[in-house]
Design a protein around this motif. Sequence first.
Motif, mmCIF file in Angstrom:
data_model
loop_
_atom_site.group_PDB
_atom_site.id
_atom_site.type_symbol
_atom_site.label_atom_id
_atom_site.label_comp_id
_atom_site.label_asym_id
_atom_site.label_seq_id
_atom_site.Cartn_x
_atom_site.Cartn_y
_atom_site.Cartn_z
ATOM 1 N N ILE A 40 0.862 -1.193 0.000
ATOM 2 C CA ILE A 40 0.000 0.000 0.000
ATOM 3 C C ILE A 40 0.889 1.229 0.000
ATOM 4 C CG2 ILE A 40 -1.814 1.280 1.182
ATOM 5 C CD1 ILE A 40 -2.765 -1.311 2.423
ATOM 6 N N ASP A 41 0.656 2.127 -0.948
ATOM 7 C CA ASP A 41 1.465 3.337 -1.084
ATOM 8 C C ASP A 41 0.590 4.531 -1.466
ATOM 9 O OD1 ASP A 41 4.353 2.409 -0.881
ATOM 10 O OD2 ASP A 41 3.601 1.051 -2.427
ATOM 11 N N GLY A 42 0.980 5.703 -0.968
ATOM 12 C CA GLY A 42 0.455 6.951 -1.482
ATOM 13 C C GLY A 42 -0.913 7.377 -1.011
ATOM 14 N N VAL A 43 -1.573 6.612 -0.142
ATOM 15 C CA VAL A 43 -2.901 7.038 0.320
ATOM 16 C C VAL A 43 -2.738 8.168 1.329
ATOM 17 C CG1 VAL A 43 -3.939 4.797 -0.121
ATOM 18 C CG2 VAL A 43 -2.993 5.264 2.133
ATOM 19 N N ASN A 44 -3.746 9.062 1.399
ATOM 20 C CA ASN A 44 -3.590 10.240 2.249
ATOM 21 C C ASN A 44 -4.251 10.096 3.614
ATOM 22 O OD1 ASN A 44 -6.271 10.501 1.624
ATOM 23 N ND2 ASN A 44 -6.031 12.318 0.332
ATOM 24 N N ALA A 45 -4.692 8.882 3.969
ATOM 25 C CA ALA A 45 -5.220 8.587 5.301
ATOM 26 C C ALA A 45 -4.537 7.309 5.790
ATOM 27 C CB ALA A 45 -6.740 8.438 5.237
ATOM 28 N N ASP A 46 -5.194 6.530 6.651
ATOM 29 C CA ASP A 46 -4.594 5.295 7.152
ATOM 30 C C ASP A 46 -4.434 4.286 6.024
ATOM 31 O OD1 ASP A 46 -4.718 6.438 9.670
ATOM 32 O OD2 ASP A 46 -6.609 5.438 10.189
#
Length: 286
Positions: A40-46
């Motif tokens: 998992i990469d680059g998400v702006n939350a958890d």
Amino acid sequence: VELGGTRNIPGTIRIEASGIESGEGLVNSGTVNLSGTLDIDGVNADAIINAIDGIFNLDGGRARIGFNDAIGGDGIENFGLMDINAGGRFFVRNIDDTGINNLGTVDSEGTIRIGTNIGSQNIGGVGIDNRENFTSIGTIEIEYTASFSIWNRSEMTLGGMVDLLESNLSGIRTNASTTLDLNDGTVLTISDMTQNGIQSSGGTIEWLSNNITVTIDNVGADGITTANASTFLVKGDLLIGTQGTVGQESIENRGPFTIDGDCGNLVRIGDGALGDINDAIINNST
């Protein structure tokens, strides 16, 4: 990605959301059995939310969080059960907040690595923030956190190998009315802390056997500091400042502090003066 029911993942899943308003990476309210790889990469939350009914099982699999692009929240916020078996691996880098934010149950016999091999405090908060029940008898490595390496606010048991390095605060902090137990065979190393090695603000910290080694070096303040409500029971080997520096006292004690050396275990103070031990009981220690 939202998951429910039972999902067996033997292959590779990649979740990447660089540059968009992405929200969470994976939200699980069912059972995930990961024997493959999850990136998992680059998400702006958890990166991962494991809901109160969720079971997130690393069944020999590998989860890698933030390896290729930063995460805007926690590595995982766990409200349910996070189970890492002996072959399971959970790796976290480059996150704005906490590596593992536990509000449920974590049971690990595998490997947890948070912030390792990157530098520059790539973990923006706490390495492991435990608010409920956390047990590890495997391997934990935590480096480069902007806050505490481990913050225990409830019930925690550590075993196996635990390496805590390069924190902007303390290696371990415990709150009042909490319990931190070190299991038989634990090797705990704390080094390169801006503040304290172990900071007990209350509660109980206890070695559960004589076969335990705790080493604390290169801390900016105290090796161990305890508050009035703390209980600290040492049964194994305790080495402070023997391979590095201690900025203030090796032990600054304000609560019951017992060193039980009946089995010939070693307590050695190198660098750093022995501070206030007004309530300490030192029994046949070396």
